[in-house]
Design an enzyme around this catalytic site. Structure first.
Site, PDB file in Angstrom:
ATOM      1  N   GLN A  63       0.817  -1.215   0.000  1.00 48.25           N
ATOM      2  CA  GLN A  63       0.000   0.000   0.000  1.00 48.25           C
ATOM      3  C   GLN A  63       0.852   1.267   0.000  1.00 48.25           C
ATOM      4  O   GLN A  63       0.546   2.234  -0.709  1.00 48.25           O
ATOM      5  CB  GLN A  63      -0.914   0.009   1.229  1.00 48.25           C
ATOM      6  CG  GLN A  63      -1.946  -1.101   1.259  1.00 48.25           C
ATOM      7  CD  GLN A  63      -2.896  -0.926   2.418  1.00 48.25           C
ATOM      8  OE1 GLN A  63      -3.792  -0.075   2.393  1.00 48.25           O
ATOM      9  NE2 GLN A  63      -2.705  -1.715   3.475  1.00 48.25           N
TER      10      GLN A  63
ATOM     11  N   ASP B 274      14.234  -9.730  -2.917  1.00 44.07           N
ATOM     12  CA  ASP B 274      13.471 -10.661  -2.093  1.00 44.07           C
ATOM     13  C   ASP B 274      14.092 -10.633  -0.693  1.00 44.07           C
ATOM     14  O   ASP B 274      15.213 -11.111  -0.495  1.00 44.07           O
ATOM     15  CB  ASP B 274      13.525 -12.063  -2.691  1.00 44.07           C
ATOM     16  CG  ASP B 274      12.666 -13.067  -1.936  1.00 44.07           C
ATOM     17  OD1 ASP B 274      12.271 -12.785  -0.794  1.00 44.07           O
ATOM     18  OD2 ASP B 274      12.392 -14.148  -2.501  1.00 44.07           O
TER      19      ASP B 274
ATOM     20  N   ALA C 211       7.572  -5.840   3.761  1.00 43.50           N
ATOM     21  CA  ALA C 211       7.515  -6.509   5.059  1.00 43.50           C
ATOM     22  C   ALA C 211       6.658  -7.761   4.970  1.00 43.50           C
ATOM     23  O   ALA C 211       5.833  -7.912   4.067  1.00 43.50           O
ATOM     24  CB  ALA C 211       6.951  -5.577   6.129  1.00 43.50           C
ATOM     25  N   TYR C 212       6.854  -8.636   5.933  1.00 41.24           N
ATOM     26  CA  TYR C 212       5.956  -9.762   6.172  1.00 41.24           C
ATOM     27  C   TYR C 212       4.859  -9.225   7.079  1.00 41.24           C
ATOM     28  O   TYR C 212       5.115  -8.865   8.229  1.00 41.24           O
ATOM     29  CB  TYR C 212       6.723 -10.899   6.847  1.00 41.24           C
ATOM     30  CG  TYR C 212       5.914 -12.146   7.141  1.00 41.24           C
ATOM     31  CD1 TYR C 212       6.128 -13.313   6.420  1.00 41.24           C
ATOM     32  CD2 TYR C 212       4.959 -12.165   8.154  1.00 41.24           C
ATOM     33  CE1 TYR C 212       5.404 -14.472   6.699  1.00 41.24           C
ATOM     34  CE2 TYR C 212       4.231 -13.300   8.428  1.00 41.24           C
ATOM     35  CZ  TYR C 212       4.449 -14.447   7.696  1.00 41.24           C
ATOM     36  OH  TYR C 212       3.724 -15.577   7.973  1.00 41.24           O
TER      37      TYR C 212
ATOM     38  N   THR D 144       5.752  -0.346  13.002  1.00 43.75           N
ATOM     39  CA  THR D 144       4.358  -0.572  13.372  1.00 43.75           C
ATOM     40  C   THR D 144       4.067  -0.240  14.828  1.00 43.75           C
ATOM     41  O   THR D 144       4.962  -0.275  15.690  1.00 43.75           O
ATOM     42  CB  THR D 144       3.996  -2.052  13.123  1.00 43.75           C
ATOM     43  OG1 THR D 144       2.671  -2.325  13.588  1.00 43.75           O
ATOM     44  CG2 THR D 144       4.950  -2.981  13.867  1.00 43.75           C
TER      45      THR D 144
ATOM     46  N   TYR E 162       4.859 -11.049  14.930  1.00 44.36           N
ATOM     47  CA  TYR E 162       4.942  -9.947  13.970  1.00 44.36           C
ATOM     48  C   TYR E 162       5.531  -8.702  14.617  1.00 44.36           C
ATOM     49  O   TYR E 162       6.477  -8.099  14.097  1.00 44.36           O
ATOM     50  CB  TYR E 162       3.551  -9.637  13.401  1.00 44.36           C
ATOM     51  CG  TYR E 162       3.493  -8.345  12.633  1.00 44.36           C
ATOM     52  CD1 TYR E 162       4.076  -8.233  11.374  1.00 44.36           C
ATOM     53  CD2 TYR E 162       2.867  -7.220  13.165  1.00 44.36           C
ATOM     54  CE1 TYR E 162       4.038  -7.042  10.666  1.00 44.36           C
ATOM     55  CE2 TYR E 162       2.816  -6.025  12.471  1.00 44.36           C
ATOM     56  CZ  TYR E 162       3.404  -5.943  11.227  1.00 44.36           C
ATOM     57  OH  TYR E 162       3.379  -4.763  10.532  1.00 44.36           O
TER      58      TYR E 162
ATOM     59  N   LYS F 172       9.159  -6.900  13.764  1.00 44.31           N
ATOM     60  CA  LYS F 172       9.259  -5.512  13.316  1.00 44.31           C
ATOM     61  C   LYS F 172      10.157  -4.691  14.249  1.00 44.31           C
ATOM     62  O   LYS F 172      10.898  -3.814  13.796  1.00 44.31           O
ATOM     63  CB  LYS F 172       7.872  -4.887  13.230  1.00 44.31           C
ATOM     64  CG  LYS F 172       7.011  -5.444  12.096  1.00 44.31           C
ATOM     65  CD  LYS F 172       7.599  -5.139  10.726  1.00 44.31           C
ATOM     66  CE  LYS F 172       7.488  -3.678  10.381  1.00 44.31           C
ATOM     67  NZ  LYS F 172       8.041  -3.368   9.018  1.00 44.31           N
TER      68      LYS F 172
ATOM     69  N   TRP G 187      -2.686   0.822  11.563  1.00 43.27           N
ATOM     70  CA  TRP G 187      -4.022   0.644  10.975  1.00 43.27           C
ATOM     71  C   TRP G 187      -4.081   1.220   9.544  1.00 43.27           C
ATOM     72  O   TRP G 187      -4.931   2.031   9.212  1.00 43.27           O
ATOM     73  CB  TRP G 187      -5.082   1.302  11.855  1.00 43.27           C
ATOM     74  CG  TRP G 187      -5.235   0.704  13.220  1.00 43.27           C
ATOM     75  CD1 TRP G 187      -4.306   0.005  13.941  1.00 43.27           C
ATOM     76  CD2 TRP G 187      -6.405   0.774  14.059  1.00 43.27           C
ATOM     77  NE1 TRP G 187      -4.817  -0.374  15.167  1.00 43.27           N
ATOM     78  CE2 TRP G 187      -6.103   0.093  15.263  1.00 43.27           C
ATOM     79  CE3 TRP G 187      -7.656   1.354  13.912  1.00 43.27           C
ATOM     80  CZ2 TRP G 187      -7.013  -0.038  16.308  1.00 43.27           C
ATOM     81  CZ3 TRP G 187      -8.563   1.231  14.958  1.00 43.27           C
ATOM     82  CH2 TRP G 187      -8.252   0.539  16.133  1.00 43.27           C
TER      83      TRP G 187
END
Length: 291
Positions: free
Chosen positions: A11, A37, A61-62, A102, A126, A130, A151
């Site tokens: 995004q 990758d 990111a994952y 995040t 997660y 991060k 969010w």
């Protein structure tokens, strides 16, 4: 100024590409798999060097929060090791890195909005991966901005706004968690903020460090959903009733923070940029998605 952003399908990358096209003197190039990758560190430096960046934006990111509980090695390989390699590549090229992180680095027990100096204590794989990525990026490149956001939604990819609109087209009522609070943040606003900060970083006027970058104002998930659907109804799109439920009524593998509100005052003070109110930004995205 050429920005190279990792995560071609994300995004933030899509929003940056769009914003770059509308900004004079800025070129945005997105790179991703297979050329870059993050689970294969050997691909990172070559791919970034080939793009000849003035600034690298580390956005790949994952992001599968629940799946990460079953794939911790992959989550850390991408979000920690991979992020470090991106920052290292930028350092080797002599350019700064802007790294996206995040709100999930916090445990959610604070009573107010988190500031950058608050203690981190992620509750999920997660979030832990991060946080490790923040540390790796800062260690690898002294010229860094680490931007924690929250969010995230946009007209691109999969996100909460698009999910609510899709569900409303098929049902009369949607159950949404009401006891988790945060800052809905448009990736379009994130892109605008990154371009604003990048210009100062490029000129050597920005201070390296961690910054919070989130939408202005706060909401719980159910309130966010109601605003999305009420906006959609005004625009002639789908609408459904929202029923408040508790986190315990919607169990997930990964534990979410009950409060992940972020104060973005530091970013506003240093860079002179404030995000719009989240309701305004949500309406803009819903309008685009419904067209």
């Amino acid at each position: 100024m050429r920005l190279v952003v990792t995560g071609r399908d994300g995004q933030v990358a899509a929003s940056l590409l769009e914003a770059g096209q509308a900004t004079v003197g800025v070129e945005v190039i997105a790179i991703g798999r297979p050329q870059l990758d993050l689970s294969r560190p050997d691909t990172v430096i070559e791919a970034i060097a080939a793009a000849k960046p003035d600034i690298v934006v580390s956005a790949a990111a994952y992001t599968a929060v629940d799946q990460a509980e079953d794939e911790p090695d992959l989550a850390f390989a991408v979000n920690a090791v991979g992020a470090g390699k991106v920052a290292q590549a930028a350092a080797l090229l002599g350019v700064p890195v802007i790294h996206l992180s995040t709100d999930y680095v916090f445990d959610g027990t604070a009573l107010g909005a988190y500031v950058e100096t608050d203690a981190t204590a992620p509750r999920s794989v997660y979030g832990a991966s991060k946080l490790a990525g923040e540390q790796a990026a800062a260690s690898a490149n002294p010229r860094h901005l680490i931007l924690r956001t929250a969010w995230v939604y946009s007209p691109f990819g999969k996100n909460f706004v698009k999910t609510m609109l899709r569900l409303a087209a098929d049902r009369d009522e949607i159950a949404v968690v009401a006891d988790q609070w945060g800052n809905p943040t448009s990736a379009l606003d994130i892109a605008d903020a990154i371009l604003h900060a990048a210009a100062q970083l490029h000129e050597g006027a920005a201070t390296s460090g961690i910054y919070h970058l989130a939408g202005t104002g706060e909401a719980n998930w159910s309130g966010f959903a109601r605003h999305i659907l009420d906006t959609s109804r005004v625009l002639g799109g789908p609408w459904a009733r929202v029923r408040d439920i508790a986190t315990m009524d919607y169990p997930t593998k990964a534990r979410r923070p009950a409060n992940s509100r972020l104060s973005s005052a530091k970013f506003a003070s240093i860079f002179g940029w404030n995000a719009p109110d989240w309701r305004q930004s949500t309406e803009a995205v819903v309008r685009r998605v419904r067209v």
